[in-house]
Design a protein around this motif. Sequence first.
Motif, PDB file in Angstrom:
ATOM      1  N   ALA A   1       0.828  -1.206   0.000  1.00 56.18           N
ATOM      2  CA  ALA A   1       0.000   0.000   0.000  1.00 56.18           C
ATOM      3  C   ALA A   1       0.862   1.256   0.000  1.00 56.18           C
ATOM      4  CB  ALA A   1      -0.929  -0.003   1.212  1.00 56.18           C
ATOM      5  N   LEU A   2       1.945   1.247   0.777  1.00 58.85           N
ATOM      6  CA  LEU A   2       2.835   2.403   0.800  1.00 58.85           C
ATOM      7  C   LEU A   2       3.510   2.601  -0.548  1.00 58.85           C
ATOM      8  CD1 LEU A   2       4.186   4.665   2.404  1.00 58.85           C
ATOM      9  CD2 LEU A   2       5.959   3.022   3.030  1.00 58.85           C
ATOM     10  N   ALA A   3       3.947   1.513  -1.174  1.00 59.40           N
ATOM     11  CA  ALA A   3       4.590   1.611  -2.486  1.00 59.40           C
ATOM     12  C   ALA A   3       3.620   2.152  -3.534  1.00 59.40           C
ATOM     13  CB  ALA A   3       5.126   0.249  -2.912  1.00 59.40           C
ATOM     14  N   GLU A   4       2.374   1.723  -3.483  1.00 64.13           N
ATOM     15  CA  GLU A   4       1.390   2.222  -4.448  1.00 64.13           C
ATOM     16  C   GLU A   4       1.012   3.675  -4.150  1.00 64.13           C
ATOM     17  OE1 GLU A   4      -1.824  -0.535  -4.446  1.00 64.13           O
ATOM     18  OE2 GLU A   4      -0.742  -1.948  -5.695  1.00 64.13           O
ATOM     19  N   PHE A   5       0.984   4.050  -2.881  1.00 61.82           N
ATOM     20  CA  PHE A   5       0.665   5.428  -2.527  1.00 61.82           C
ATOM     21  C   PHE A   5       1.769   6.378  -2.984  1.00 61.82           C
ATOM     22  CE2 PHE A   5       0.474   8.952   0.570  1.00 61.82           C
ATOM     23  CZ  PHE A   5      -0.806   9.396   0.302  1.00 61.82           C
ATOM     24  N   LEU A   6       3.030   5.930  -2.931  1.00 61.65           N
ATOM     25  CA  LEU A   6       4.173   6.739  -3.334  1.00 61.65           C
ATOM     26  C   LEU A   6       4.573   6.501  -4.784  1.00 61.65           C
ATOM     27  CD1 LEU A   6       6.372   6.304  -0.154  1.00 61.65           C
ATOM     28  CD2 LEU A   6       4.926   8.237  -0.752  1.00 61.65           C
ATOM     29  N   ALA A   7       3.723   5.852  -5.551  1.00 64.97           N
ATOM     30  CA  ALA A   7       4.045   5.469  -6.919  1.00 64.97           C
ATOM     31  C   ALA A   7       4.481   6.662  -7.744  1.00 64.97           C
ATOM     32  CB  ALA A   7       2.836   4.804  -7.560  1.00 64.97           C
ATOM     33  N   PRO A   8       5.362   6.498  -8.686  1.00 65.97           N
ATOM     34  CA  PRO A   8       5.950   5.240  -9.136  1.00 65.97           C
ATOM     35  C   PRO A   8       7.137   4.832  -8.260  1.00 65.97           C
ATOM     36  CG  PRO A   8       6.720   7.006 -10.524  1.00 65.97           C
ATOM     37  CD  PRO A   8       5.782   7.621  -9.522  1.00 65.97           C
ATOM     38  N   THR A   9       7.036   3.687  -7.679  1.00 64.56           N
ATOM     39  CA  THR A   9       8.097   3.134  -6.851  1.00 64.56           C
ATOM     40  C   THR A   9       8.346   1.698  -7.267  1.00 64.56           C
ATOM     41  OG1 THR A   9       6.522   2.411  -5.177  1.00 64.56           O
ATOM     42  CG2 THR A   9       7.564   4.533  -4.823  1.00 64.56           C
ATOM     43  N   VAL A  10       9.460   1.183  -6.826  1.00 61.01           N
ATOM     44  CA  VAL A  10       9.812  -0.207  -7.085  1.00 61.01           C
ATOM     45  C   VAL A  10      10.137  -0.852  -5.747  1.00 61.01           C
ATOM     46  CG1 VAL A  10      11.464  -1.746  -8.200  1.00 61.01           C
ATOM     47  CG2 VAL A  10      10.739   0.332  -9.350  1.00 61.01           C
ATOM     48  N   ILE A  11       9.607  -2.021  -5.503  1.00 57.34           N
ATOM     49  CA  ILE A  11       9.928  -2.760  -4.295  1.00 57.34           C
ATOM     50  C   ILE A  11      11.064  -3.708  -4.631  1.00 57.34           C
ATOM     51  CG2 ILE A  11       9.082  -4.378  -2.560  1.00 57.34           C
ATOM     52  CD1 ILE A  11       6.259  -3.350  -3.122  1.00 57.34           C
ATOM     53  N   LEU A  12      12.185  -3.555  -3.943  1.00 58.37           N
ATOM     54  CA  LEU A  12      13.308  -4.476  -4.092  1.00 58.37           C
ATOM     55  C   LEU A  12      13.268  -5.430  -2.910  1.00 58.37           C
ATOM     56  CD1 LEU A  12      16.147  -1.990  -5.056  1.00 58.37           C
ATOM     57  CD2 LEU A  12      14.774  -3.390  -6.565  1.00 58.37           C
ATOM     58  N   THR A  13      13.043  -6.704  -3.163  1.00 63.01           N
ATOM     59  CA  THR A  13      12.883  -7.637  -2.071  1.00 63.01           C
ATOM     60  C   THR A  13      13.269  -9.046  -2.492  1.00 63.01           C
ATOM     61  OG1 THR A  13      11.317  -8.491  -0.449  1.00 63.01           O
ATOM     62  CG2 THR A  13      10.473  -8.095  -2.644  1.00 63.01           C
ATOM     63  N   LYS A  14      13.543  -9.848  -1.498  1.00 62.93           N
ATOM     64  CA  LYS A  14      13.722 -11.277  -1.733  1.00 62.93           C
ATOM     65  C   LYS A  14      12.504 -12.047  -1.250  1.00 62.93           C
ATOM     66  CE  LYS A  14      18.668 -11.560  -1.917  1.00 62.93           C
ATOM     67  NZ  LYS A  14      19.839 -12.337  -1.581  1.00 62.93           N
ATOM     68  N   ASP A  15      11.475 -11.325  -0.807  1.00 60.95           N
ATOM     69  CA  ASP A  15      10.234 -11.938  -0.342  1.00 60.95           C
ATOM     70  C   ASP A  15       9.483 -12.491  -1.542  1.00 60.95           C
ATOM     71  OD1 ASP A  15       7.937 -12.707   0.919  1.00 60.95           O
ATOM     72  OD2 ASP A  15       7.583 -10.793   1.904  1.00 60.95           O
ATOM     73  N   SER A  16       9.237 -13.773  -1.527  1.00 58.36           N
ATOM     74  CA  SER A  16       8.620 -14.417  -2.686  1.00 58.36           C
ATOM     75  C   SER A  16       7.169 -13.986  -2.893  1.00 58.36           C
ATOM     76  CB  SER A  16       8.694 -15.931  -2.537  1.00 58.36           C
ATOM     77  OG  SER A  16       7.969 -16.347  -1.385  1.00 58.36           O
ATOM     78  N   VAL A  17       6.514 -13.480  -1.866  1.00 55.49           N
ATOM     79  CA  VAL A  17       5.122 -13.054  -2.023  1.00 55.49           C
ATOM     80  C   VAL A  17       5.021 -11.917  -3.035  1.00 55.49           C
ATOM     81  CG1 VAL A  17       3.167 -11.987  -0.841  1.00 55.49           C
ATOM     82  CG2 VAL A  17       4.439 -13.789   0.276  1.00 55.49           C
ATOM     83  N   PHE A  18       5.893 -10.935  -2.922  1.00 51.56           N
ATOM     84  CA  PHE A  18       5.853  -9.804  -3.843  1.00 51.56           C
ATOM     85  C   PHE A  18       6.255 -10.221  -5.255  1.00 51.56           C
ATOM     86  CE2 PHE A  18       6.553  -7.431   0.178  1.00 51.56           C
ATOM     87  CZ  PHE A  18       5.413  -6.672   0.144  1.00 51.56           C
ATOM     88  N   THR A  19       7.284 -11.040  -5.376  1.00 55.23           N
ATOM     89  CA  THR A  19       7.754 -11.423  -6.703  1.00 55.23           C
ATOM     90  C   THR A  19       6.775 -12.364  -7.401  1.00 55.23           C
ATOM     91  OG1 THR A  19       9.138 -13.150  -5.731  1.00 55.23           O
ATOM     92  CG2 THR A  19      10.182 -11.040  -6.185  1.00 55.23           C
TER      93      THR A  19
END
Length: 105
Positions: free
Chosen positions: A41-59
């Motif tokens: 939600a924070l990433a979409e609110f601050l869009a355009p943003t990119v989430i860099l993660t190793k969390d498989s849920v996001f990928t």
Amino acid sequence: MPIVDLAVRDHLSPASRMLLRDDPSLPAVVRGGADDAPTAALAEFLAPTVILTKDSVFTCLGLAVPVDQWVGMAHGLLRASGFEANLANSVFVAEIAAWLAVQAA
């Protein structure tokens, strides 16, 4: 500093709402993680943003890019900027040498 209280469910796009599906009967590929919904939600609110993660849920849900891909790209950009800086320094030294040669002549 103003603080805004956001209701997470109100600020998720339809693609990100899949994070709220935390049903163990679903296959792991489409199962979400409700604890990760505030980050989305924070990433979409601050869009355009990119989430860099190793969390498989996001990928798995297509909301993030794997970190390894971005780290390789960042290393390439740093290497290219180093080459450009070395080239700029070489041109500056050559210009000073040419100016000194002209002044000596």
